[in-house]
Motif scaffolding. Structure first.
Motif, PDB file in Angstrom:
ATOM      1  N   PRO A 152       0.827  -1.208   0.000  1.00  0.00           N
ATOM      2  CA  PRO A 152       0.000   0.000   0.000  1.00  0.00           C
ATOM      3  C   PRO A 152       0.859   1.255   0.000  1.00  0.00           C
ATOM      4  O   PRO A 152       2.046   1.227   0.329  1.00  0.00           O
ATOM      5  CB  PRO A 152      -0.789  -0.131   1.308  1.00  0.00           C
ATOM      6  CG  PRO A 152       0.115  -0.912   2.208  1.00  0.00           C
ATOM      7  CD  PRO A 152       0.844  -1.876   1.313  1.00  0.00           C
ATOM      8  N   ALA A 153       0.254   2.367  -0.367  1.00  0.00           N
ATOM      9  CA  ALA A 153       0.902   3.677  -0.276  1.00  0.00           C
ATOM     10  C   ALA A 153       0.170   4.478   0.799  1.00  0.00           C
ATOM     11  O   ALA A 153      -1.060   4.426   0.884  1.00  0.00           O
ATOM     12  CB  ALA A 153       0.845   4.402  -1.619  1.00  0.00           C
ATOM     13  N   TYR A 154       0.922   5.196   1.611  1.00  0.00           N
ATOM     14  CA  TYR A 154       0.266   5.972   2.666  1.00  0.00           C
ATOM     15  C   TYR A 154       1.192   7.055   3.199  1.00  0.00           C
ATOM     16  O   TYR A 154       2.422   6.967   3.101  1.00  0.00           O
ATOM     17  CB  TYR A 154      -0.194   5.069   3.818  1.00  0.00           C
ATOM     18  CG  TYR A 154       0.868   4.161   4.388  1.00  0.00           C
ATOM     19  CD1 TYR A 154       1.795   4.624   5.328  1.00  0.00           C
ATOM     20  CD2 TYR A 154       0.952   2.824   4.005  1.00  0.00           C
ATOM     21  CE1 TYR A 154       2.760   3.776   5.853  1.00  0.00           C
ATOM     22  CE2 TYR A 154       1.916   1.978   4.524  1.00  0.00           C
ATOM     23  CZ  TYR A 154       2.811   2.457   5.444  1.00  0.00           C
ATOM     24  OH  TYR A 154       3.775   1.624   5.964  1.00  0.00           O
ATOM     25  N   VAL A 155       0.577   8.087   3.733  1.00  0.00           N
ATOM     26  CA  VAL A 155       1.267   9.137   4.488  1.00  0.00           C
ATOM     27  C   VAL A 155       0.471   9.298   5.771  1.00  0.00           C
ATOM     28  O   VAL A 155      -0.636   9.859   5.765  1.00  0.00           O
ATOM     29  CB  VAL A 155       1.323  10.464   3.716  1.00  0.00           C
ATOM     30  CG1 VAL A 155       2.056  11.535   4.543  1.00  0.00           C
ATOM     31  CG2 VAL A 155       2.004  10.284   2.370  1.00  0.00           C
ATOM     32  N   LEU A 156       0.991   8.787   6.871  1.00  0.00           N
ATOM     33  CA  LEU A 156       0.246   8.734   8.128  1.00  0.00           C
ATOM     34  C   LEU A 156       1.029   9.423   9.236  1.00  0.00           C
ATOM     35  O   LEU A 156       2.262   9.312   9.307  1.00  0.00           O
ATOM     36  CB  LEU A 156      -0.049   7.281   8.513  1.00  0.00           C
ATOM     37  CG  LEU A 156      -0.934   6.494   7.542  1.00  0.00           C
ATOM     38  CD1 LEU A 156      -0.972   5.023   7.924  1.00  0.00           C
ATOM     39  CD2 LEU A 156      -2.349   7.077   7.519  1.00  0.00           C
ATOM     40  N   PHE A 157       0.285  10.112  10.105  1.00  0.00           N
ATOM     41  CA  PHE A 157       0.885  10.848  11.212  1.00  0.00           C
ATOM     42  C   PHE A 157       0.255  10.376  12.523  1.00  0.00           C
ATOM     43  O   PHE A 157      -0.953  10.537  12.721  1.00  0.00           O
ATOM     44  CB  PHE A 157       0.663  12.348  11.044  1.00  0.00           C
ATOM     45  CG  PHE A 157       1.233  12.905   9.771  1.00  0.00           C
ATOM     46  CD1 PHE A 157       2.518  13.406   9.727  1.00  0.00           C
ATOM     47  CD2 PHE A 157       0.474  12.912   8.600  1.00  0.00           C
ATOM     48  CE1 PHE A 157       3.051  13.910   8.546  1.00  0.00           C
ATOM     49  CE2 PHE A 157       0.994  13.415   7.418  1.00  0.00           C
ATOM     50  CZ  PHE A 157       2.286  13.912   7.386  1.00  0.00           C
ATOM     51  N   LEU A 158       1.068   9.789  13.371  1.00  0.00           N
ATOM     52  CA  LEU A 158       0.618   9.342  14.686  1.00  0.00           C
ATOM     53  C   LEU A 158       1.116  10.330  15.733  1.00  0.00           C
ATOM     54  O   LEU A 158       2.317  10.600  15.818  1.00  0.00           O
ATOM     55  CB  LEU A 158       1.136   7.941  14.990  1.00  0.00           C
ATOM     56  CG  LEU A 158       0.799   7.370  16.370  1.00  0.00           C
ATOM     57  CD1 LEU A 158      -0.712   7.159  16.521  1.00  0.00           C
ATOM     58  CD2 LEU A 158       1.543   6.064  16.619  1.00  0.00           C
ATOM     59  N   SER A 159       0.188  10.869  16.525  1.00  0.00           N
ATOM     60  CA  SER A 159       0.542  11.791  17.603  1.00  0.00           C
ATOM     61  C   SER A 159       0.192  11.149  18.928  1.00  0.00           C
ATOM     62  O   SER A 159      -0.874  10.539  19.068  1.00  0.00           O
ATOM     63  CB  SER A 159      -0.216  13.117  17.443  1.00  0.00           C
ATOM     64  OG  SER A 159       0.054  13.705  16.188  1.00  0.00           O
ATOM     65  N   LEU A 160       1.078  11.276  19.898  1.00  0.00           N
ATOM     66  CA  LEU A 160       0.837  10.766  21.239  1.00  0.00           C
ATOM     67  C   LEU A 160       1.718  11.522  22.219  1.00  0.00           C
ATOM     68  O   LEU A 160       2.604  12.293  21.819  1.00  0.00           O
ATOM     69  CB  LEU A 160       1.092   9.262  21.327  1.00  0.00           C
ATOM     70  CG  LEU A 160       2.544   8.758  21.256  1.00  0.00           C
ATOM     71  CD1 LEU A 160       2.606   7.345  21.817  1.00  0.00           C
ATOM     72  CD2 LEU A 160       3.089   8.773  19.843  1.00  0.00           C
ATOM     73  N   ASP A 161       1.472  11.307  23.490  1.00  0.00           N
ATOM     74  CA  ASP A 161       2.270  11.937  24.529  1.00  0.00           C
ATOM     75  C   ASP A 161       3.735  11.549  24.344  1.00  0.00           C
ATOM     76  O   ASP A 161       4.054  10.359  24.250  1.00  0.00           O
ATOM     77  CB  ASP A 161       1.770  11.473  25.899  1.00  0.00           C
ATOM     78  CG  ASP A 161       2.459  12.188  27.059  1.00  0.00           C
ATOM     79  OD1 ASP A 161       3.491  12.842  26.824  1.00  0.00           O
ATOM     80  OD2 ASP A 161       1.971  12.080  28.193  1.00  0.00           O
ATOM     81  N   PRO A 162       4.667  12.529  24.274  1.00  0.00           N
ATOM     82  CA  PRO A 162       6.081  12.184  24.098  1.00  0.00           C
ATOM     83  C   PRO A 162       6.598  11.201  25.143  1.00  0.00           C
ATOM     84  O   PRO A 162       7.531  10.441  24.864  1.00  0.00           O
ATOM     85  CB  PRO A 162       6.792  13.542  24.220  1.00  0.00           C
ATOM     86  CG  PRO A 162       5.767  14.539  23.803  1.00  0.00           C
ATOM     87  CD  PRO A 162       4.452  13.987  24.286  1.00  0.00           C
ATOM     88  N   ALA A 163       5.993  11.192  26.336  1.00  0.00           N
ATOM     89  CA  ALA A 163       6.429  10.253  27.365  1.00  0.00           C
ATOM     90  C   ALA A 163       6.054   8.817  27.010  1.00  0.00           C
ATOM     91  O   ALA A 163       6.581   7.871  27.602  1.00  0.00           O
ATOM     92  CB  ALA A 163       5.833  10.624  28.720  1.00  0.00           C
TER      93      ALA A 163
END
Length: 621
Positions: free
Chosen positions: A278-289
């Motif tokens: 597959p092709a994708y551009v994904l951004f996962l955000s979470l607490d840096p800790a």
């Protein structure tokens, strides 16, 4: 015996360069990330000879003060972390403080910077101790020339100019995708390759990945607690032969993580063809800790504190998006029609059409009846019967299966009068329209508001049966006790995993107990997997349990079996269908998840718009 001695600083830096500075692209990555961390709004990159001869990065960030310039070229000198708590909650791209020192040890490096509020700029070279005045309006300029001039043996490992530039271009793309709020420009040998202004994320993706990718991708936006996933994931029809169009970012940092890759691959498992990617551009955000980015010198790998939660979140977020069938939207994408609200299967087992048919086209009877009544479908019905929970009464051999156990298993209703051709007025037509004819016993031709729809009837019916099988068999699986327990040898790690995950394994239908110091005995397995090689299955399951969530492991094995059943139960080529049966198949496609591909990832239908047909026949030209 040799005497232990302290290595010279230059040799220490050159050793560090072996980890940090693999090629020109590695230098570009470190310098670009520093520019981003400096709060830059515009960054210009100039390369010569693929970056081997020269790399110049100019930014308009906050700059570096005179007294800090010499320190910036020393090892483990940084302004980005000061305490262990800072290291555990890293919010910047760079933080180790060794990149510039490693680069300066293997290349001629010049650092020119003007800090905010300074009267003029200052300059220092890698072979100088004190900075000297320089001319610069604002920001910082880093120039790196003659890479590996001091270690010529390393230079021999570099590839051709074109190859090295391709790696630099890829590094530039990663930073550009992560930061659409920053204007970036890339030049190579005096020729501008990319000129990207500040843009919204979708426009930046289109500029770097192409409009074709955006047109064949679905937007991802999901949130759960501190986890948030956004971006674009391609439809299976846009799959690639390699992984060159896969970008995953964690808190703005490009990563290649096995856990995230596995979650994405599992989400595409039912709909991707063969060895395609597959092709994708994904951004996962979470607490840096919640993520450790300090596990790899190049910071391209990460470690999550709660890896299973992250895996499940990414998997389910993508599964929901990819499960939305394009068949339910066909004919409503031209902008002239409004998408009807989604409909759910009726409680009685019948699937309503996606929109109310006009009077001349009464609701089509379920396709399951006549299409599935062959020898393969009898096996399907017996399969469902044997997989029912223990408290469900079984039917005597040969007795008809209750319709509540298998959706849409009722006999075909008497055919309604259907015109040979639909009327010209398509108002109120469902997304996939109405059947016109059958082509060579393989394809269904249908007309919808946009034009012509072509359906592969076997592939479409295969997906419908597969999704129904999964629905019937969801929940706690039936258990098959083994007459003779399967005993086999395992290692210490498998013994520990079996003990640690005993409750999870029991919930999945496995009864496993120690039979010796290094032996396990399997007394029961899920009924769906009764014919599988027990030792091989359990060993693989225990291996997967150490890395991935248990539910995904058993789901993958189960789905392989269900896919085979659906393939054999689906209507075959050269089977002549009546008009009501063809329309019934279209209606069920509109109500089925992932109906755009069969279980093997092949497309089930395609659309030809009137504009495309007119262009082909040169109408109006």
């Amino acid at each position: 015996m040799s005497v232990i001695h302290r290595l010279p600083d230059l040799l220490v830096n050159q050793i560090a360069a072996g980890e940090v500075v693999e090629r020109p692209a590695s230098v570009l990555k470190e310098v670009l990330e520093n520019a981003v961390d400096a709060g830059s709004r515009a960054i210009e990159v100039q390369l010569e000879q693929g970056g081997v001869r020269r790399i110049r990065v100019a930014d308009d960030g906050c700059g570096i003060a005179r007294d800090d310039l010499a320190l910036a070229l020393e090892r483990h000198a940084t302004s980005k972390i000061a305490t262990l708590d800072d290291l555990e909650r890293v919010g910047t791209m760079g933080f180790r403080g060794e990149a510039l020192a490693a680069i300066a040890a293997v290349a001629r490096t010049i650092l020119t910077s003007r800090a905010s509020g300074s009267q003029h700029a200052w300059r220092i070279a890698s072979d100088e101790r004190e900075p000297t005045p320089a001319a610069l309006n604002h920001g910082t300029v880093v120039e790196v020339a003659d890479l590996y001039y001091s270690t010529p043996a390393r230079r021999k490992f570099l590839k051709s100019e074109g190859t090295e530039f391709a790696h630099c271009d890829e590094m530039f793309r990663r930073v550009a995708l992560a930061r659409p709020d920053v204007a970036l420009q890339l030049s190579h040998n005096g020729r501008v390759i990319h000129r990207l202004g500040v843009a919204d994320p979708l426009a930046r993706v289109a500029a770097l990945m192409g409009d074709d990718f955006v047109a064949h991708a679905r937007e991802v936006e999901s949130e759960a607690g501190t986890l948030r996933l956004t971006g674009l994931a391609s439809l299976p029809a846009y799959s690639r032969a390699n992984r060159d169009a896969q970008y995953f970012f964690v808190n703005g940092r490009f990563v290649r993580d096995k856990l995230l890759t596995h979650a994405v691959r599992q989400a595409y498992a039912d709909i991707l063809h063969g060895a395609r990617h597959p092709a994708y551009v994904l951004f996962l955000s979470l607490d840096p800790a919640g993520v450790d980015v300090n596990v790899h010198p190049a910071k391209i790998e990460v470690r999550f504190r709660d890896s299973r939660a992250v895996h499940q979140f990414v998997f389910h977020a993508l599964t929901r998006v990819l499960g939305e069938s394009g068949a339910a939207r066909a004919g409503f994408e031209s902008g002239t029609e409004e998408m009807p609200p989604p409909t759910a299967p009726a409680a009685s087992g019948g699937l309503p059409s996606a929109s109310a048919p006009r009077a001349a086209y009464p609701p089509a009877p379920p396709v399951q009846g006549r299409l599935a009544m062959d020898s393969a479908s009898n096996a399907y019905y017996d399969f469902v019967r044997t997989a029912r929970p223990p408290d469900t009464p079984s039917r005597p051999p040969g007795a008809p299966l209750p319709t509540a156990a298998v959706p849409d298993a009722q006999p075909l209703a008497p055919p309604a009068p259907t015109p040979a051709m639909p009327p010209d007025d398509d108002a109120g037509a469902p997304p996939l329209g109405f059947a016109l004819a059958q082509l060579h016993g393989v394809y269904i031709l249908a007309q919808n508001t946009r034009g012509l729809v072509l359906v592969d009837m076997h592939a479409a019916h295969e997906r419908i049966l597969y999704e129904k099988l999964k629905t019937v068999l969801d929940g706690r699986p039936a258990v098959q006790r083994l007459l003779i327990p399967a005993v086999f040898g395992v290692g210490a790690r498998d013994m520990a995993a079996a003990e640690e995950h005993a409750e999870v394994l029991a919930g999945m239908g496995f009864e496993i107990a120690p039979a010796g110091p290094q032996e396990l005995a399997v007394r029961s397995v899920p009924a769906l997997l009764a014919a599988a090689p027990v030792a091989e299955l359990v060993r693989k399951l225990l291996e997967e349990l150490r890395e991935y969530p248990a539910t995904e492991v058993i789901t993958a094995r189960r789905n392989e079996l269900l896919a085979t059943m659906a393939c054999h139960g689906a209507v075959r080529a050269n089977r002549q269908l009546t008009m009501p049966e063809m329309n019934a198949l279209l209606r069920e496609m509109e109500a089925t998840e992932r109906a755009d591909q069969c279980n093997h990832g092949r497309p089930t239908w395609t659309q030809f718009s009137m504009q495309e047909l007119d262009r082909f026949f040169m109408r109006g030209q």
